[in-house]
Design an enzyme around this catalytic site. Structure first.
Site, PDB file in Angstrom:
ATOM      1  N   GLY A   1       0.836  -1.198   0.000  1.00 16.30           N
ATOM      2  CA  GLY A   1       0.000   0.000   0.000  1.00 16.30           C
ATOM      3  C   GLY A   1       0.863   1.236   0.000  1.00 16.30           C
ATOM      4  O   GLY A   1       2.035   1.187   0.389  1.00 16.30           O
TER       5      GLY A   1
ATOM      6  N   GLN B   1       2.769   9.942   1.503  1.00 15.11           N
ATOM      7  CA  GLN B   1       4.080   9.289   1.475  1.00 15.11           C
ATOM      8  C   GLN B   1       4.906   9.693   0.259  1.00 15.11           C
ATOM      9  O   GLN B   1       6.114   9.490   0.238  1.00 15.11           O
ATOM     10  CB  GLN B   1       3.929   7.771   1.500  1.00 15.11           C
TER      11      GLN B   1
ATOM     12  N   CYS C   1       6.764   0.188   7.186  1.00 13.67           N
ATOM     13  CA  CYS C   1       6.254   1.359   6.469  1.00 13.67           C
ATOM     14  C   CYS C   1       7.332   1.891   5.545  1.00 13.67           C
ATOM     15  O   CYS C   1       8.497   2.004   5.939  1.00 13.67           O
ATOM     16  CB  CYS C   1       5.837   2.434   7.469  1.00 13.67           C
ATOM     17  N   LEU C   2       6.943   2.223   4.338  1.00 13.06           N
ATOM     18  CA  LEU C   2       7.892   2.774   3.375  1.00 13.06           C
ATOM     19  C   LEU C   2       8.423   4.136   3.805  1.00 13.06           C
ATOM     20  O   LEU C   2       9.476   4.555   3.344  1.00 13.06           O
ATOM     21  CB  LEU C   2       7.233   2.865   1.990  1.00 13.06           C
TER      22      LEU C   2
ATOM     23  N   HIS D   1      -3.525   0.958   8.141  1.00 13.08           N
ATOM     24  CA  HIS D   1      -2.203   1.590   8.005  1.00 13.08           C
ATOM     25  C   HIS D   1      -2.271   2.753   7.014  1.00 13.08           C
ATOM     26  O   HIS D   1      -1.821   3.862   7.312  1.00 13.08           O
ATOM     27  CB  HIS D   1      -1.188   0.538   7.543  1.00 13.08           C
ATOM     28  N   GLU D   2      -2.830   2.490   5.837  1.00 12.12           N
ATOM     29  CA  GLU D   2      -2.882   3.538   4.804  1.00 12.12           C
ATOM     30  C   GLU D   2      -3.832   4.665   5.211  1.00 12.12           C
ATOM     31  O   GLU D   2      -3.536   5.839   4.977  1.00 12.12           O
ATOM     32  CB  GLU D   2      -3.273   2.949   3.449  1.00 12.12           C
TER      33      GLU D   2
ATOM     34  N   HIS E   1      -2.192   7.195   7.412  1.00 12.02           N
ATOM     35  CA  HIS E   1      -1.358   8.180   6.705  1.00 12.02           C
ATOM     36  C   HIS E   1      -2.165   9.412   6.304  1.00 12.02           C
ATOM     37  O   HIS E   1      -1.633  10.532   6.301  1.00 12.02           O
ATOM     38  CB  HIS E   1      -0.734   7.563   5.447  1.00 12.02           C
TER      39      HIS E   1
END
Length: 187
Positions: A46, A51, A98-99, A140-141, A144
């Protein structure tokens, strides 16, 4: 299509509520295409617009191990409802990454179920229920878009490990990013 740089913890857009999308146009389509390409290159399951430095309420997912929704999709202006976590019950605590906090993983308890309502790339509403790891991805997304990283939700002792990783890597300040396929990082 292009692979976009992914911003790292400390960049203000990651710690700010994202704005609703109001224009469903070719620019939005191009951004979503670039987000899919970036997510695949990272590799990730995702990716949210904040991000990649864009403060808009958009996220994409690429997750085949579920039958509840398309394996690849976009959520625009999403709303998310989660099943409550009851104290003392076994949780859905698993390692999460997480990226925007690349290369680190910490255990976080998440709800095992979620209901997502959002708009697609054409502005049409849709909804689905997610469970297990797919519900985790949705949570999670969605976080953000509300200025939260998963490390913001960690409790002791996991939060100490995240703070140590942030200091060790020199994160927590604006201007840091990495580009999948160019920089040797993953989250």
């Amino acid at each position: 299509m292009a692979i976009l740089p992914i911003v790292i913890c400390g960049e203000p857009v990651l710690h700010t509520d994202a704005a609703p999308v109001t224009e469903f146009d070719d620019a939005l389509r191009a951004l979503v295409d670039d987000m899919f390409e970036t997510c695949e290159a990272a590799p990730g399951v995702g990716l949210a617009a904040p991000q990649v430095g864009i403060g808009k309420r958009i996220f994409v997912w690429m997750y085949e191990d579920q039958d509840e929704a398309p394996h690849r999709g976009v959520a625009i202006n999403p709303e998310l409802w989660i099943a409550p976590l009851e104290p003392g019950l076994p949780g859905e605590e698993e390692l999460e990454g997480c990226l925007s906090f690349p290369g680190e993983r910490f255990a976080l308890r998440r709800s095992p179920r979620a209901l997502l309502r959002a708009q697609d790339i054409d502005g049409k509403p849709f909804e689905f229920e997610a469970s297990g790891w797919f519900a985790r991805i949705m949570q999670h997304e969605f976080d953000h878009l509300n200025g939260l990283l998963y490390v913001d939700r960690l409790v002791h002792p996991e939060n100490r490990g995240a703070q140590k990783a942030e200091r060790k890597n020199g994160w927590g300040k604006p201007g840091l990013s990495w580009t999948p396929g160019i920089d040797d990082l993953e989250g």
